[in-house]
Motif scaffolding. Structure first.
Motif, PDB file in Angstrom:
ATOM      1  N   CYS A 146     -42.964  39.363 -18.071  1.00  0.00           N
ATOM      2  CA  CYS A 146     -43.286  37.909 -16.875  1.00  0.00           C
ATOM      3  C   CYS A 146     -43.737  38.327 -16.252  1.00  0.00           C
ATOM      4  N   TRP A 147     -42.330  38.584 -15.317  1.00  0.00           N
ATOM      5  CA  TRP A 147     -42.427  38.567 -14.027  1.00  0.00           C
ATOM      6  C   TRP A 147     -43.677  39.702 -14.084  1.00  0.00           C
ATOM      7  N   ASP A 148     -44.443  40.710 -14.400  1.00  0.00           N
ATOM      8  CA  ASP A 148     -45.421  41.687 -13.724  1.00  0.00           C
ATOM      9  C   ASP A 148     -46.642  41.009 -14.909  1.00  0.00           C
ATOM     10  N   GLU A 149     -46.672  39.912 -15.069  1.00  0.00           N
ATOM     11  CA  GLU A 149     -48.002  39.466 -16.174  1.00  0.00           C
ATOM     12  C   GLU A 149     -48.835  39.811 -16.502  1.00  0.00           C
ATOM     13  N   PRO A 170     -47.666  36.344 -21.995  1.00  0.00           N
ATOM     14  CA  PRO A 170     -45.916  35.625 -21.914  1.00  0.00           C
ATOM     15  C   PRO A 170     -45.922  35.048 -20.947  1.00  0.00           C
ATOM     16  N   LEU A 171     -45.597  33.718 -20.455  1.00  0.00           N
ATOM     17  CA  LEU A 171     -45.383  32.974 -19.585  1.00  0.00           C
ATOM     18  C   LEU A 171     -43.813  32.461 -18.878  1.00  0.00           C
ATOM     19  N   GLY A 172     -43.544  32.406 -19.921  1.00  0.00           N
ATOM     20  CA  GLY A 172     -42.097  32.162 -19.319  1.00  0.00           C
ATOM     21  C   GLY A 172     -40.859  32.573 -20.116  1.00  0.00           C
ATOM     22  N   LEU A 173     -39.724  32.053 -20.282  1.00  0.00           N
ATOM     23  CA  LEU A 173     -38.490  31.934 -20.930  1.00  0.00           C
ATOM     24  C   LEU A 173     -37.935  30.524 -21.304  1.00  0.00           C
ATOM     25  N   SER A 174     -37.334  30.414 -22.620  1.00  0.00           N
ATOM     26  CA  SER A 174     -36.391  28.668 -21.894  1.00  0.00           C
ATOM     27  C   SER A 174     -35.291  29.159 -23.194  1.00  0.00           C
ATOM     28  N   ARG A 211     -52.889  38.529 -14.096  1.00  0.00           N
ATOM     29  CA  ARG A 211     -52.952  38.662 -13.532  1.00  0.00           C
ATOM     30  C   ARG A 211     -54.132  38.168 -12.321  1.00  0.00           C
ATOM     31  N   PRO A 212     -53.905  36.946 -12.196  1.00  0.00           N
ATOM     32  CA  PRO A 212     -53.432  36.480 -11.796  1.00  0.00           C
ATOM     33  C   PRO A 212     -53.902  34.667 -11.674  1.00  0.00           C
ATOM     34  N   HIS A 213     -53.414  35.054 -13.330  1.00  0.00           N
ATOM     35  CA  HIS A 213     -53.775  33.865 -14.702  1.00  0.00           C
ATOM     36  C   HIS A 213     -51.628  32.547 -14.432  1.00  0.00           C
ATOM     37  N   ARG A 214     -51.193  33.112 -14.470  1.00  0.00           N
ATOM     38  CA  ARG A 214     -50.080  33.313 -14.797  1.00  0.00           C
ATOM     39  C   ARG A 214     -49.744  31.065 -14.106  1.00  0.00           C
ATOM     40  N   VAL A 215     -48.946  31.804 -13.123  1.00  0.00           N
ATOM     41  CA  VAL A 215     -49.028  30.097 -12.390  1.00  0.00           C
ATOM     42  C   VAL A 215     -50.178  28.432 -12.619  1.00  0.00           C
TER      43      VAL A 215
END
Length: 234
Positions: A146-149, A170-174, A211-215
């Motif tokens: 997630c961090w490194d995209e 992977p975009l994020g954990l909940s 990268r850099p699509h995550r945000v």
């Protein structure tokens, strides 16, 4: 372990362990050889940290230039302590320990009176260990992706038990006390999916970056979910 992470861990142990700390203890705590430990001490000293002591005598951190003096209100101190303690009710062991280490570094920069307040906080969290199935894969690998995209290839079993192999972004954990979910863009379905982490049987990096699509993708997912929720209420 990366050099920066190793030095941060060494500084953390110098702050937290009763001084003076022997080189043997520090080497064991940071997972390095005594020879590497001496080199790391020299590196920290060269960077400006004032570390008293020597081999055979133990070491004491007397000043850490990386941690300037800080001041918090009593309520802010209580809030930080409560937030870190609440991790035990939702997070995995590695995340819980990271929170405790971060709080220890913050407390180490506080004036003596505020440091005592942090140690004797009145707001406490009594949540139990998360009541959810343990993950089958390394959460550190998923967090790093997630961090490194970085794209992952996963072996996943859905709620019906059907197994598939797919590549995801992977975009994020909940986190919650009942479930641990992974938001990702599934390259098989070409759509956003929320995966139950405990149903991921295997995960490995593909070596491909998104990268850099995550945000932008997280923002798009939140917008899409909001629009679907609004439509359902009409």
């Amino acid at each position: 372990m990366a050099r920066t992470d190793r030095l941060m861990r060494l500084m953390d142990r110098l702050r937290r362990l009763p001084a003076p700390v022997t080189a043997t203890r520090l080497a064991a705590e940071t997972g390095v050889s005594p020879r590497q430990l001496y080199r790391d001490i020299a590196t920290l000293r060269a960077g400006g940290a004032l570390i008293d002591g020597a081999a055979g005598l133990g070491y004491t951190l007397t000043e850490d230039p990386a941690l300037p003096p800080q001041s918090f209100s009593r309520l802010e101190i209580e809030a930080l302590r409560l937030a870190v303690e609440s991790l035990a009710g939702v997070g995995d062991a590695e995340l819980v320990q990271a929170g405790r280490d971060a709080l220890a570094r913050i407390v180490a920069t506080l004036p003596e009176r505020q440091a005592r307040q942090a140690l004797h906080a009145v707001m406490r969290c009594f949540l139990q260990t998360p009541d959810r199935p343990a993950p089958q894969v390394d959460l550190g690998l998923i967090r790093a992706a997630c961090w490194d995209e970085q794209a992952l290839r996963i072996d996943y079993a859905d709620l019906a038990g059907q197994r598939t192999q797919r590549v995801i972004w992977p975009l994020g954990l909940s986190y919650s006390d009942r479930s641990l979910m992974l938001l990702a863009h599934c390259r098989l379905r070409m759509d956003y999916r929320v995966f139950h982490v405990n149903r991921i049987a295997a995960a490995s990096p593909t070596g491909d970056s998104f990268r850099p699509h995550r945000v932008a993708m997280v923002r798009d997912f939140a917008r899409t979910r909001g629009e679907r929720g609004a439509s359902a209420q009409r």
